[in-house]
Design an enzyme around this catalytic site. Sequence first.
Site, PDB file in Angstrom:
ATOM      1  N   GLY A   6       0.845  -1.191   0.000  1.00 25.00           N
ATOM      2  CA  GLY A   6       0.000   0.000   0.000  1.00 25.00           C
ATOM      3  C   GLY A   6       0.877   1.236   0.000  1.00 25.00           C
ATOM      4  N   CYS A  50       5.341  -6.178   1.517  1.00 25.29           N
ATOM      5  CA  CYS A  50       5.664  -4.760   1.466  1.00 25.29           C
ATOM      6  C   CYS A  50       5.012  -4.015   2.634  1.00 25.29           C
ATOM      7  CB  CYS A  50       5.244  -4.225   0.096  1.00 25.29           C
ATOM      8  SG  CYS A  50       5.974  -2.655  -0.291  1.00 25.29           S
ATOM      9  N   TYR A  51       4.009  -3.182   2.400  1.00 27.42           N
ATOM     10  CA  TYR A  51       3.334  -2.527   3.529  1.00 27.42           C
ATOM     11  C   TYR A  51       2.812  -3.577   4.510  1.00 27.42           C
ATOM     12  CZ  TYR A  51       0.144   0.417   6.222  1.00 27.42           C
ATOM     13  OH  TYR A  51      -0.491   1.078   7.237  1.00 27.42           O
ATOM     14  N   HIS A  77       7.600  -7.808  -4.072  1.00 28.11           N
ATOM     15  CA  HIS A  77       6.264  -8.167  -4.573  1.00 28.11           C
ATOM     16  C   HIS A  77       6.305  -9.504  -5.313  1.00 28.11           C
ATOM     17  CE1 HIS A  77       4.029  -4.496  -3.630  1.00 28.11           C
ATOM     18  NE2 HIS A  77       5.211  -3.903  -3.753  1.00 28.11           N
ATOM     19  N   GLU A  79       3.759 -11.031  -6.466  1.00 33.89           N
ATOM     20  CA  GLU A  79       2.614 -11.145  -7.372  1.00 33.89           C
ATOM     21  C   GLU A  79       2.881 -10.581  -8.761  1.00 33.89           C
ATOM     22  OE1 GLU A  79       3.069  -9.142  -4.856  1.00 33.89           O
ATOM     23  OE2 GLU A  79       1.848  -7.327  -4.878  1.00 33.89           O
ATOM     24  N   ASP A  99     -19.657  -9.525 -21.314  1.00 34.78           N
ATOM     25  CA  ASP A  99     -20.057  -9.613 -19.907  1.00 34.78           C
ATOM     26  C   ASP A  99     -21.554  -9.857 -19.744  1.00 34.78           C
ATOM     27  OD1 ASP A  99     -17.429  -8.935 -19.601  1.00 34.78           O
ATOM     28  OD2 ASP A  99     -17.820  -6.864 -18.988  1.00 34.78           O
ATOM     29  N   LYS A 103     -11.794 -10.131 -16.330  1.00 31.41           N
ATOM     30  CA  LYS A 103     -12.281 -10.183 -17.717  1.00 31.41           C
ATOM     31  C   LYS A 103     -11.890 -11.482 -18.435  1.00 31.41           C
ATOM     32  CE  LYS A 103     -14.160  -7.856 -21.178  1.00 31.41           C
ATOM     33  NZ  LYS A 103     -15.355  -7.006 -21.080  1.00 31.41           N
ATOM     34  N   LYS A 154      -3.088   6.859 -24.763  1.00 29.71           N
ATOM     35  CA  LYS A 154      -3.842   7.230 -23.577  1.00 29.71           C
ATOM     36  C   LYS A 154      -2.941   7.003 -22.376  1.00 29.71           C
ATOM     37  CE  LYS A 154      -7.725   6.008 -20.643  1.00 29.71           C
ATOM     38  NZ  LYS A 154      -8.994   5.312 -20.491  1.00 29.71           N
TER      39      LYS A 154
HETATM   40  P1  XMP Z   1     -11.905   5.961 -22.468  1.00 32.59           P
HETATM   41  O1  XMP Z   1     -12.515   6.629 -23.636  1.00 32.59           O
HETATM   42  O2  XMP Z   1     -12.347   6.534 -21.165  1.00 32.59           O
HETATM   43  O3  XMP Z   1     -12.456   4.467 -22.503  1.00 32.59           O
HETATM   44  O4  XMP Z   1     -10.413   5.857 -22.579  1.00 32.59           O
HETATM   45  C1  XMP Z   1     -11.993   3.408 -21.736  1.00 32.59           C
HETATM   46  C2  XMP Z   1     -12.856   2.198 -22.040  1.00 32.59           C
HETATM   47  O5  XMP Z   1     -14.179   2.420 -21.551  1.00 32.59           O
HETATM   48  C3  XMP Z   1     -15.109   2.361 -22.618  1.00 32.59           C
HETATM   49  N1  XMP Z   1     -16.109   3.407 -22.371  1.00 32.59           N
HETATM   50  C4  XMP Z   1     -17.343   3.163 -21.931  1.00 32.59           C
HETATM   51  N2  XMP Z   1     -17.958   2.018 -21.628  1.00 32.59           N
HETATM   52  N3  XMP Z   1     -19.886   3.208 -21.074  1.00 32.59           N
HETATM   53  C5  XMP Z   1     -19.255   2.053 -21.228  1.00 32.59           C
HETATM   54  O6  XMP Z   1     -19.855   1.002 -20.973  1.00 32.59           O
HETATM   55  C6  XMP Z   1     -19.326   4.411 -21.346  1.00 32.59           C
HETATM   56  O7  XMP Z   1     -19.935   5.455 -21.181  1.00 32.59           O
HETATM   57  C7  XMP Z   1     -17.993   4.385 -21.800  1.00 32.59           C
HETATM   58  N4  XMP Z   1     -17.108   5.349 -22.166  1.00 32.59           N
HETATM   59  C8  XMP Z   1     -15.970   4.726 -22.524  1.00 32.59           C
HETATM   60  C9  XMP Z   1     -14.303   2.600 -23.872  1.00 32.59           C
HETATM   61  O8  XMP Z   1     -14.955   2.041 -25.001  1.00 32.59           O
HETATM   62  C10 XMP Z   1     -13.006   1.916 -23.523  1.00 32.59           C
HETATM   63  O9  XMP Z   1     -13.104   0.521 -23.686  1.00 32.59           O
END
Ligand code: XMP
Length: 527
Positions: free
Chosen positions: A50, A77-78, A173, A175, A232, A383, A519
Amino acid sequence: TILVLDFGSQYSHLITRRLRELNIYSEMLPCTQKLADLDWTPKGIILSGGPYSVYWDDAPHVDQAVFEIGVPILGICYGLQEIAWNFGKNVLAGEKREYGHAALKIERHGDGETGGHVDKLFAEIEDDTEVWMSHGDKLSHLPEDFITIATTKNAPFAGMAHKSKKYYGIQFHPEVTHTPKGKIVLKNFAVDICQARTDWTMGKFVDQEIERIRKLVGDKGQVIGAVSGGVDSTVAAKLMKEAIGDRFHAVLVDNGVLRQDEAKQVKETLTAGLGINLTVIDASKRFLDGLKGVTEPEKKRKFIGNTFIEVFQETAKQIAAEAHGSSAAGEIEWLLQGTLYPDVIESISFKGPSATIKTHHNVGGLPKDMNLKLIEPLRELFKDEVRELGKNLGIPEDLVWRHPFPGPGIAIRILGEVTPEQVRIAREADVIFIEEIKAAGLYRQISQAFAALLPVKAVGVMGDKRVHEQMIALRAVETTDFMTADWFPFDGAFLKKVSRRIVNEVDGVCRVVYDITSKPPGTIEME
Ligand code: XMP
């Protein structure tokens, strides 16, 4: 079951993950969990890492019962510092940070003074091994009754064990994959020291979960749930179908901004293929009418989210009325949600969920005033476990590996106003892009891909004519957690082919660009 108490380290969930890979069932709960509130007794407890120092006034500490119930404890760790803190408060040196690889030297003690249990944690690991460190505080000396079981150059007490109790602390760690023998450490702890059972499998999970759902819902209870065509909600729906047959009512809301032919395809797969009792509601006009003139991304998201809830509620009422009319069934009391473990972890964290960056609208996010009890059969799964479960339940491969698709649909992939014509353009371009990705064998390697429509016009020449039309932006990313992502490095020939097809086949488009933003700072979606 092994209980993991989470102090908020970025790696905590991996502990649970590794244990399940060893077929050991494990649950993670916040570090402040009171053991008396659990209706099961763990075979062993792991205290995670942590971001704190145990000396801070507001540092989190575990329930004292952890040290009283007499099961083995492993502090990472923590977690090691938390154990040390419990056995004598003055054993820590100040914050000297250490990150990265370190060479661990294991010290063995034999059977003599301690009876041999202290050596068990590092059984079957060579005396010199590589580990991953990431910590602030370190021990300055050992707490009373502990001995050293491993050292590194910078941490003279990188591993410690209690002389008579099965309490262990490690500074590294185990894990993370950067600690190559880490899984053996976890196995030694869980299997040899805690004697946890190693019979957790997906098949067993299915049977247990079906049993649990049947008990929970009873012989008359009815369940309703929204499906989206994603993995899902489909897996959750199929599990409900297996458990209670047609007393589960799936609802697909066609919001007019699904992908091309999606509502039709989902209906085919779920109804004909999987035998799920599905109602499709075509509300596309209502959504598209409401989207007229809306250009602000958050407004689009909110409108689609709220309208979805309205439509779902109306449909639920109708289905409930019909179900109530038929004699065999009881009232609809339950709402199915496809919540996964990472969502649960986020919401159980004692710090509270992380800040909202965008308003995410999920098929699950329904209001409390519906007065329905929640049923969440996937809440213990990651997932990739859901995918495995899906295969186990006979869900087609195509669907199991489908890229995620956001709740607000292609409305957030059409920049600016969403009109039926813009929807057509974005859909047609998307179909071509995905078709070509699949044909090139890249679909699984890419985590998410789509075509977005940029509402700016550029000039082009097509045939002999000068045209002034819109642009398509292609987006494709690789990511493991969708929190960070990299754009996918297609080769030029692939991009050339996709671009040529889109410009030739989709009316209203004269240029194609590829989005090369990672991103962060970009997000995966464009709005
Ligand atoms: P962003 O655009 O935030 O997206 O980088 C990360 C992941 O989340 C999905 N995403 C959504 N999924 N409702 C959803 O169920 C939403 O409003 C929504 N906005 C983004 C996006 O497709 C990506 O997999």
